[in-house]
Design a protein around this motif. Structure first.
Motif: not given
Lengths: 571, 412
Positions: B47-57, B95-99, B274-282, B290-293
């Motif tokens: 996962q290039r670019g350094a994923v935010d593991g604290l929001n992944m798990v 939740p995007a990792l539900a699958p 994701t330096h900028f707008n990692e999350v949207g409205a929620r 989207n990426l995790l989906g």
């Protein structure tokens, strides 16, 4: 005195031995003919028919001197002719945003937040896009579209055939009506290739490529779609032979870089409370707590100036980021310009690489940082090394780098002077450098077009080929830019793609490009000599001759085989 | 099954003549006949670019997670799609990792948290380089860990190491043959009149660099001919997402099922910076969601497509470093330290979050800002190399790191 010299030589030899790398190849000079070919291979995108003779006639020294002073070279009129229809190249970002609007701007225009474009055609385009956006929102069906492989590749191939058959003006209208934003990468790619193929100011084009890549931005990152054209035109191109400090500041202040590395969002955490937001978006903005963003500060030192081992710490990164707070963009998606916003600037004292930047400063804090970085010896060394790796060899001799770095330091970062030092060095014209570099995809494809004297009327298909070889132009995501190292470009898939391209080009099967493979009665050796500008290797010659002994040798097939041979992959 | 075997045999005869098929192809044929001697396969995903593991798990059991990330934190599990998916009462999946949850529940997906490279760099370039070379802090290493993980072999398959993409990644570079393939179907000389001639040129070339690469290319081309031309149908009703990672994993699955001698594969996905707008409205929607989906659905499709074959396959995911524990000022996160890794496979001891959790209190953070590292990434990769691939020479795969501490991720 002499004895001292010998001792020095012995010490130098011992040092060399200690590093265990043998640079003696860089001591062996080239023949005069080799020198001319070498200069053409390194300082241009590859020789065209007649180039070797022209340099012979002018004299190598004078030719190189001209290439270092592009303003003294009469430009090929084909360049202006090809660039003329590519209108976005000459537009400001704001004009681009209006004429080739991204979805956010289309929405703003249709909801009355922004005026519709005055130009009738552009206005129709906006309305068309607005309809599509609405349909997409309602349907939500084609969410994934874009990334498909098989069917889309076919579509792309067909689209390119159709576009290649149209004249430039009609072609651009077709593209713009379908997807206005697509015009921008098309124009950029086309312009880059027309210049690389046709310009007489070849070294200048090589340098534009080098410096854009050094100060890389990524075309598909949001607003960079509309900011990249002016970035190359105004921040990079005017400074490629100038002072490094000017180039550095031009990129630091450019909206494209400020957006790409997020500095436009970076503000002093202490000053958010004071400012007091007013205006339309005050509420929304207040919700998004803002703060310091280190991204640009880090890449500025690691990639643009000092190099990763250049002697800075995490603390320096934070201090530099603090100095750059307030360097921002006014509405990037609408093509806004650089602004310095003092209200969000960190007013405290900073210490950058041991130099104190006193409290209470403004925009000049960051300018002082640029001063410190531009004259830092690590920068002289880092830039010299990178130039030598690009133009001399993957592992350039330390002595050459030191010579170039000294010029850099002595001239206050005069890029032309550093390049002069390089091309005047014995290492540049040595066996160690001769054919030591594997062509990058851009160099391979442009050199093939030049060697065959191709007539290019539509360059996007060539750009697509370059992307397939692994170097999509203006689309390197990472701030590192592309590597010029041989190992980066020699792998199975890319090698196969090179051979396929060679056969397609020589067979006149690349849309938008016309190649005349030459007289049918030419021998293999003659064709090879014409394309390689030297004798082919025996292995290449034998392989082609053996294969063609059984078949009908068409000139196109022979040319394709030569262009795909190991011989043509080096420069 | 029969048709593929026949096809392989007939193409072997066509390519090499009766009785002269090379050893790797005999092995492939043998493997098609009988599943027992099949090689173990390791698939690495970067996962290039350094994923935010604290929001992944999500460490939803950690109070401070919520105070560090007022705008970004994924809410505690409440059974809705706007909250974390509970794994063990402390950690939850985005939740995007539900699958992926059914795979975790089946015991075939393991998670390692607070894992990463001990090197302090926060440069993407350096950190990726170190992780891919397998030698943090050592720039002089010229080859990659995945290449070194291949055991020496006589007459190896030319496609024992395949990277999906146009360029060979650092992980794959090295002495063992490795190829980069963007699309299996494109892997050929399209003009047949040129193929043999190019092969002869490169085979005989004195240019060492191009000679070596050329030989590998043409060997792989021949092998690919046995796969090309047959349409690929994933098992059951599995649909790979039309994303680059989805397409890469589909092609890896195709290679695995073709029994052409694949041992290690590499795929990647970018866009995680994701330096900028990692999350949207929620916090549960937007860029990272989207990426995790895309990421989760591609991995789930791969797992389902391979079915029982996952007994031989392990998948490992990694990213160069984690992101700051605290959110930044632009609804994003900056470069951090430790991160999270996923492992999938029949031989994986899954259904568990491995590793030691260091906590998120100020004094527990690395340099007072990032998740502390408690597992070296080489502990995880080393265990896979030894226990899954069966290569005991771990010291040569991770030079300078002779004694990785296995965490029990691979069932022993």
């Amino acid at each position: 005195m002499k004895k001292f010299g010998i001792t020095l030589t012995l010490i130098a030899a011992a040092v060399l031995a200690a590093y265990s790398t043998d640079y003696s190849q860089f001591e062996r000079p080239l023949s005069d003919d080799q020198k001319i070919l070498h200069a053409l291979n390194r300082l241009t995108f590859g020789p065209r028919p007649g180039d070797v003779e022209a340099v012979q006639k002018m004299g190598l020294k004078k030719w190189m001197d001209q290439q270092l002073h592009p303003e003294r070279i009469v430009e090929n009129p084909l360049v202006a002719e090809r660039l003329k229809p590519l209108e976005s190249l000459h537009m400001s970002p704001a004009e681009i945003a209006t004429n080739y609007p991204p979805p956010q701007v289309v929405r703003a225009m249709t909801s009355g937040l922004l005026p519709l474009p005055k130009d009738q055609e552009a206005r129709q385009r906006v309305e068309l896009q607005a309809q599509r956006l609405r349909a997409k929102q309602d349907g939500k069906a084609d969410g994934q579209g874009k990334q498909g492989k098989g069917a889309d590749a076919l579509q792309q191939a067909m689209r390119q055939q159709v576009l290649a058959a149209s004249d430039p003006v009609e072609r651009r209208k077709l593209v713009a009506d379908n997807a206005p934003q697509q015009v921008l990468p098309y124009d950029l790619n086309e312009a880059k290739l027309y210049r690389a193929i046709y310009s007489n100011r070849q070294l200048e084009e090589q340098m534009v490529d080098f410096w854009f890549n050094h100060f890389n931005v990524f075309l598909d990152k949001g607003a960079d779609r509309i900011l990249t054209s002016s970035y190359e035109r105004e921040a990079i191109r005017p400074h490629v032979f100038g002072k490094f400090r000017d180039l550095l500041e031009a990129t630091a202040e450019s909206p494209a870089m400020l957006f790409y590395l997020d500095n436009w969002q970076s503000v002093s955490p202490d000053r958010i409370q004071e400012g007091g937001r007013r205006g339309l978006f005050a509420k929304q903005k207040a919700k998004q707590a803002r703060g310091l963003n280190e991204n640009y500060a880090r890449e500025l030192m690691e990639l643009h100036t000092l190099g990763v081992d250049g002697g800075y710490t995490q603390n320096d990164i934070v201090e530099v980021a603090r100095c750059f707070t307030g360097w921002s963009i006014n509405q990037p998606n609408r093509g806004g310009e650089f602004i310095y916003n003092d209200r969000v600037h960190d007013k405290g004292e900073k210490i950058v690489l041991g130099v104190k930047i006193p409290a209470g400063g403004g925009k000049e804090d960051a300018e002082k940082v640029l001063d410190i970085l531009a004259r830092h010896p690590s920068t002289a060394r880092f830039i010299s090394t990178k130039l030598a790796k690009k133009f001399v060899a993957d592992d350039p001799p330390p002595a050459l780098i030191e010579q170039m770095a000294k010029t850099f330091r002595d001239t206050n970062g005069d890029i032309r002077a550093v390049m002069s030092t390089m091309v005047d060095s014995k290492e540049f014209f040595s066996e160690g450098a001769f054919r030591a570099k594997v062509k990058t995809p851009l160099e391979l494809i442009v050199s093939a077009a030049r060697a065959t004297g191709a007539q290019v009327d539509f360059a996007v298909p060539l750009a697509t080929q370059i992307a397939q070889l692994g170097e999509p132009l203006y689309r390197k995501v990472e701030p590192t830019g592309y590597s010029s190292a041989n190992s980066e470009w020699v792998n199975s898939a890319a090698l196969l793609a090179r051979m396929n391209f060679a056969l397609a080009l020589a067979g006149d099967r690349v849309p938008g490009v016309r190649v005349d493979a030459g007289a049918p009665d030419n021998s293999v050796a003659t064709v090879a000599r014409q394309l390689l500008f030297r004798e082919p290797t025996q292995q290449t010659l034998d392989s082609i001759e053996k294969a063609l002994a059984q078949k009908e040798p068409t000139p196109a097939l022979v040319a394709g085989l030569v262009l795909g041979s190991p011989d043509f992959q080096r420069r | 099954m029969t048709s593929r075997r026949l096809f392989l045999k007939s193409s072997a005869v066509a390519m090499f003549g009766v009785g002269s098929a090379p050893a790797w192809l005999s092995r492939a044929l043998y493997a098609a006949d009988s599943p027992s001697p099949r090689k173990k396969i390791l698939v690495a995903i970067f996962q290039r670019g350094a994923v935010d593991g604290l929001n992944m798990v999500v460490p939803f059991g950690e109070k401070r997670y919520y105070s560090l990330r007022p705008n970004l934190a994924i809410p505690r599990p409440d059974g809705t799609e706007n909250s974390a998916i509970d794994l063990d009462g402390f950690f939850g999946l985005h939740p995007a990792l539900a699958p992926l949850k059914p795979i975790y529940d089946a015991g075939h997906m393991a998670i390692v948290h607070a894992v990463g490279s001990p090197d302090p760099t926060r440069s993407h370039f350096d950190a990726q380089d170190y992780m891919e070379s397998g030698t943090p802090g050592r720039k002089a290493t010229s080859d990659g860990w995945l290449n070194r993980a291949l055991a020496p072999q006589e007459s190896p398959s030319p496609v024992r190491a395949v990277s999906l993409g146009t360029a060979l990644p650092r992980s794959m570079r090295g002495q063992n043959e490795a190829v980069a393939i963007a699309n299996l179907n494109d892997f050929q000389i399209k003009d047949t009149r040129g193929a043999g001639t190019f092969e002869s040129m490169y085979e005989n070339s004195l240019d060492q660099v191009l000679n070596g690469a050329g030989r590998e290319t043409f060997e792989a081309v021949k092998l690919m001919q046995s796969i090309q031309g047959q349409p690929y149908t994933p098992a059951g009703d599995v649909q790979y997402p039309n994303s680059p990672l989805g397409q890469s994993l589909m092609q890896i699955a195709r290679l695995i099922k073709s029994n052409v001698g694949l041992e290690v594969a590499f795929a990647e996905m970018g866009g995680w910076d994701t330096h900028f707008n990692e999350v949207g409205a929620r916090p549960t929607v937007g860029q990272l969601a989207n990426l995790l989906g895309q990421f989760g659905s591609a991995l789930a499709a791969f797992y389902q497509d391979l079915g029982d074959r996952m007994a031989d396959v392990s998948v490992i995911t990694m990213s160069e470093f984690g992101r700051t524990a605290r959110e930044n000022g632009s609804r994003g996160t900056d470069h951090g330290h430790a991160n999270v890794m996923f492992a999938f496979g029949g031989g994986i001891r899954g259904g568990k979050v491995h590793g030691q959790w260091p906590g998120l209190e100020q004094e527990q953070l690395y340099e007072q800002r990032d998740l502390q590292l408690t597992t070296d990434f080489r502990d995880v990769l080393g265990e896979l190399v030894v226990r899954h691939l069966g290569n005991s020479q771990v010291a040569s795969v991770f030079p300078g790191y002779e004694l990785p501490k296995f965490r029990g991720i691979v069932a022993g």
